[in-house]
Design a protein around this motif. Structure first.
Motif, PDB file in Angstrom:
ATOM      1  N   LEU A 152       6.613   0.352   8.405  1.00  0.00           N
ATOM      2  CA  LEU A 152       6.842  -1.087   8.379  1.00  0.00           C
ATOM      3  C   LEU A 152       7.080  -1.672   6.992  1.00  0.00           C
ATOM      4  O   LEU A 152       7.195  -2.898   6.863  1.00  0.00           O
ATOM      5  CB  LEU A 152       5.645  -1.809   9.005  1.00  0.00           C
ATOM      6  N   VAL A 153       7.153  -0.843   5.954  1.00  0.00           N
ATOM      7  CA  VAL A 153       7.282  -1.370   4.604  1.00  0.00           C
ATOM      8  C   VAL A 153       8.403  -2.406   4.519  1.00  0.00           C
ATOM      9  O   VAL A 153       9.527  -2.177   4.969  1.00  0.00           O
ATOM     10  CB  VAL A 153       7.486  -0.208   3.598  1.00  0.00           C
ATOM     11  N   ASN A 154       8.072  -3.570   3.968  1.00  0.00           N
ATOM     12  CA  ASN A 154       9.052  -4.667   3.932  1.00  0.00           C
ATOM     13  C   ASN A 154       9.218  -5.276   2.539  1.00  0.00           C
ATOM     14  O   ASN A 154       9.877  -6.312   2.381  1.00  0.00           O
ATOM     15  CB  ASN A 154       8.682  -5.760   4.946  1.00  0.00           C
ATOM     16  N   GLY A 155       8.624  -4.656   1.538  1.00  0.00           N
ATOM     17  CA  GLY A 155       8.768  -5.172   0.190  1.00  0.00           C
ATOM     18  C   GLY A 155       8.221  -4.172  -0.808  1.00  0.00           C
ATOM     19  O   GLY A 155       7.689  -3.128  -0.449  1.00  0.00           O
ATOM     20  N   GLY A 156       8.366  -4.506  -2.074  1.00  0.00           N
ATOM     21  CA  GLY A 156       7.826  -3.620  -3.092  1.00  0.00           C
ATOM     22  C   GLY A 156       8.642  -3.641  -4.365  1.00  0.00           C
ATOM     23  O   GLY A 156       9.653  -4.345  -4.482  1.00  0.00           O
ATOM     24  N   SER A 157       8.202  -2.831  -5.333  1.00  0.00           N
ATOM     25  CA  SER A 157       8.820  -2.801  -6.657  1.00  0.00           C
ATOM     26  C   SER A 157       9.008  -1.364  -7.118  1.00  0.00           C
ATOM     27  O   SER A 157       8.218  -0.479  -6.770  1.00  0.00           O
ATOM     28  CB  SER A 157       7.931  -3.538  -7.669  1.00  0.00           C
ATOM     29  N   HIS A 187       5.253  -1.614  -1.237  1.00  0.00           N
ATOM     30  CA  HIS A 187       5.130  -0.301  -1.854  1.00  0.00           C
ATOM     31  C   HIS A 187       5.644  -0.379  -3.279  1.00  0.00           C
ATOM     32  O   HIS A 187       6.815  -0.708  -3.519  1.00  0.00           O
ATOM     33  CB  HIS A 187       5.932   0.741  -1.072  1.00  0.00           C
ATOM     34  N   THR A 188       4.769  -0.077  -4.233  1.00  0.00           N
ATOM     35  CA  THR A 188       5.132  -0.108  -5.646  1.00  0.00           C
ATOM     36  C   THR A 188       5.185   1.314  -6.187  1.00  0.00           C
ATOM     37  O   THR A 188       4.280   2.116  -5.942  1.00  0.00           O
ATOM     38  CB  THR A 188       4.103  -0.927  -6.444  1.00  0.00           C
ATOM     39  N   VAL A 189       6.235   1.622  -6.924  1.00  0.00           N
ATOM     40  CA  VAL A 189       6.370   2.913  -7.592  1.00  0.00           C
ATOM     41  C   VAL A 189       6.594   2.664  -9.077  1.00  0.00           C
ATOM     42  O   VAL A 189       7.536   1.969  -9.463  1.00  0.00           O
ATOM     43  CB  VAL A 189       7.546   3.738  -7.012  1.00  0.00           C
ATOM     44  N   ILE A 217      -0.850  -2.366   1.355  1.00  0.00           N
ATOM     45  CA  ILE A 217      -0.260  -2.188   0.032  1.00  0.00           C
ATOM     46  C   ILE A 217      -0.523  -0.775  -0.473  1.00  0.00           C
ATOM     47  O   ILE A 217      -1.662  -0.291  -0.430  1.00  0.00           O
ATOM     48  CB  ILE A 217      -0.857  -3.205  -0.958  1.00  0.00           C
ATOM     49  N   ILE A 218       0.528  -0.127  -0.937  1.00  0.00           N
ATOM     50  CA  ILE A 218       0.395   1.178  -1.585  1.00  0.00           C
ATOM     51  C   ILE A 218       1.120   1.125  -2.931  1.00  0.00           C
ATOM     52  O   ILE A 218       2.274   0.703  -3.012  1.00  0.00           O
ATOM     53  CB  ILE A 218       0.968   2.318  -0.727  1.00  0.00           C
ATOM     54  N   THR A 243      -6.858  -6.705   4.655  1.00  0.00           N
ATOM     55  CA  THR A 243      -6.145  -5.998   3.589  1.00  0.00           C
ATOM     56  C   THR A 243      -6.521  -4.524   3.540  1.00  0.00           C
ATOM     57  O   THR A 243      -7.707  -4.171   3.538  1.00  0.00           O
ATOM     58  CB  THR A 243      -6.459  -6.630   2.220  1.00  0.00           C
ATOM     59  N   TYR A 244      -5.487  -3.680   3.488  1.00  0.00           N
ATOM     60  CA  TYR A 244      -5.637  -2.282   3.098  1.00  0.00           C
ATOM     61  C   TYR A 244      -4.831  -2.103   1.831  1.00  0.00           C
ATOM     62  O   TYR A 244      -3.635  -2.410   1.785  1.00  0.00           O
ATOM     63  CB  TYR A 244      -5.128  -1.327   4.185  1.00  0.00           C
ATOM     64  N   VAL A 245      -5.475  -1.621   0.759  1.00  0.00           N
ATOM     65  CA  VAL A 245      -4.773  -1.415  -0.498  1.00  0.00           C
ATOM     66  C   VAL A 245      -5.124  -0.043  -1.056  1.00  0.00           C
ATOM     67  O   VAL A 245      -6.292   0.338  -1.117  1.00  0.00           O
ATOM     68  CB  VAL A 245      -5.095  -2.530  -1.524  1.00  0.00           C
ATOM     69  N   SER A 246      -4.088   0.700  -1.423  1.00  0.00           N
ATOM     70  CA  SER A 246      -4.250   2.043  -1.965  1.00  0.00           C
ATOM     71  C   SER A 246      -3.469   2.140  -3.264  1.00  0.00           C
ATOM     72  O   SER A 246      -2.255   1.938  -3.278  1.00  0.00           O
ATOM     73  CB  SER A 246      -3.755   3.090  -0.961  1.00  0.00           C
ATOM     74  N   ARG A 247      -4.160   2.435  -4.346  1.00  0.00           N
ATOM     75  CA  ARG A 247      -3.512   2.618  -5.644  1.00  0.00           C
ATOM     76  C   ARG A 247      -3.805   4.036  -6.124  1.00  0.00           C
ATOM     77  O   ARG A 247      -4.975   4.412  -6.272  1.00  0.00           O
ATOM     78  CB  ARG A 247      -4.000   1.568  -6.647  1.00  0.00           C
TER      79      ARG A 247
END
Length: 435
Positions: A152-157, A187-189, A217-218, A243-247
């Motif tokens: 379902l990822v719909n945004g990110g950097s 999703h941020t990379v 968020i990943i 919220t689920y957040v994984s860094r």
């Protein structure tokens, strides 16, 4: 397991249509379908002492968006005040309701080969490079929530720094949600190649108009040989957002990552932060702060894995619990066989501000090598009565004195954030949540 997770409210046709509408390449839409199939099969994560089976992770509108803007003054005030206007940086990417609405990267950085763009652009214009790092540091099949994220990822950097490029000014990302029942699946990379350096700061916030929503968020960080990444974040989602957040980060030889995390959501939160020190001499410095309030439930897992020789890690968590909040803080340091000369230290301190709140600090050391240094400290307790007495003896009311002590207790993490607007965001949040 709750019914809402047994029967997902979307299917293959929905996901294919979503990918087609976004004109995504086949490799990316294939990952979406893989994620959907895994989400139907995999269990939820099982965080210690926190029941999440009845949390809403799936019922939200993931197909939202907002129009692009050309002037920062056209953005919501909450977003506008976070951006360092006039600072000379201008390296910023802003998302509203999961859509990239404003983007600027200095020409000097573009000329040096730096890439900073939104996820939608990255999968199209930098497809091969982005694919190399997408789901590199974390696995799609880790559990149901990572699989849902892939679907379902719909945004990110996407931030890529070539070798030998040193960026002095911070790179900033801001995510804002205000659409009713919306979900942010971002999703941020971040990739820092050999001998490069960067400071990256992200802010997540939402308006109460969202109502019941979801944030999944990943963030993945790859730190190359002798590279340095400073990664700051402030999470500020409203009370009805789950919220689920994984860094996650991987650090190569002599590389270094510094995490500075302000975890200030008002709703239920599941947080995973993990760093793999793969190369000889790799280092990690993790500092996190949080305040639990109301009846929210939170679970924080901070994990550092030492693989390379002579690796170093420092983990510092400071938190305060008030009202009827309940938070679990796990700190895990793993030193693998062969990681001789490793040094892993961790400290967790939790202040209890009410009789109804609960905070558990669980330090864990897992050591499979002899020639290492490792240590931990954890405490859960009340505000120091001597400090309270000292301030009250100077004519300060008890409530104000307690607030000053808590703010000072959390200050070391606040001071690490390099962008003034983001520091002010975290300071204001602490003041509001302490009350």
């Amino acid at each position: 397991m709750s019914m809402q997770l047994q029967n997902l409210p979307f299917d293959t046709e929905d996901i294919n249509q979503f990918a087609e509408d976004r004109n995504e390449p086949k490799w990316f839409s294939d990952i979406r379908i893989k994620g959907l199939k895994l989400a139907e099969e995999l269990p939820l994560p099982q965080p210690e002492k926190t029941r999440i089976a009845d949390w809403n992770f799936t019922h939200f509108n993931y197909d939202t968006g907002s129009a692009a803007v050309t002037d920062l003054n056209d953005l919501p005030e909450e977003v506008n005040r976070l951006v360092e206007q006039g600072s000379g940086s201008g390296n910023v990417l802003i998302h509203v309701n999961s859509s990239a609405v404003y983007h600027h990267l200095s020409q000097d950085l573009i000329d040096q080969g730096v890439i900073y763009t939104d996820l939608t652009t990255a999968v199209k214009e930098h497809s091969d490079l982005f694919a190399k790092y997408y789901f590199k540091t974390t696995a799609i099949d880790k559990h149901k929530l990572t699989a849902l994220h892939a679907a379902l990822v719909n945004g990110g950097s996407f931030l890529y720094i070539p070798k030998n490029v040193v960026i002095e000014e911070p790179i900033q990302a801001v995510y804002y949600q205000d659409a009713p029942s919306s979900g942010l699946v971002a999703h941020t990379v971040v990739v820092a190649e050999r001998n490069s350096s960067v400071t990256f700061v992200e802010s997540y916030l939402s308006d109460s108009s969202v109502g019941e929503g979801v944030a999944n968020i990943i963030s993945e960080v790859t730190v190359g040989e002798n590279a340095q990444v400073k990664y700051g974040a402030v999470d500020e989602f409203s009370a009805k957002i789950v919220t689920y957040v994984s860094r996650q980060a991987e650090v190569a030889k002599d590389g270094r990552i510094q995490w500075a995390l302000g975890q200030m959501n008002d709703g239920n939160t599941l947080s995973e932060n993990a760093t793999n020190l793969e190369g000889t001499g790799a280092a990690a410095d993790v500092k996190a702060v949080s305040i639990g309030s109301g009846s929210q439930k939170q679970n924080f897992d901070n994990y550092v894995r030492h693989v390379g020789k002579s690796t170093q890690s420092q983990l510092l968590v400071r938190a305060a619990q008030k009202d009827a909040s309940n938070s679990i803080f796990n700190a895990r340091t793993k030193i693998e066989r062969g990681a001789s000369g490793a040094d892993g230290e961790q400290t967790q301190r939790v202040l209890m501000l009410s009789d109804q709140s609960r905070g558990d600090a669980n330090p864990i050391l897992l050591i499979d090598e002899y020639d290492v240094i490792a240590g931990h400290a954890a405490s859960v307790g009340r505000v120091d009565p001597d400090q309270l007495y000292y301030l009250m003896s100077r004519g300060i009311k008890k409530e104000t004195a307690e607030k000053l002590i808590v703010e000072g207790f959390l200050a070391p993490i606040v001071d690490l954030l390099p962008i003034e607007g983001v520091r002010e965001q975290l300071t204001t949040l602490i003041e509001r949540k302490v009350g």
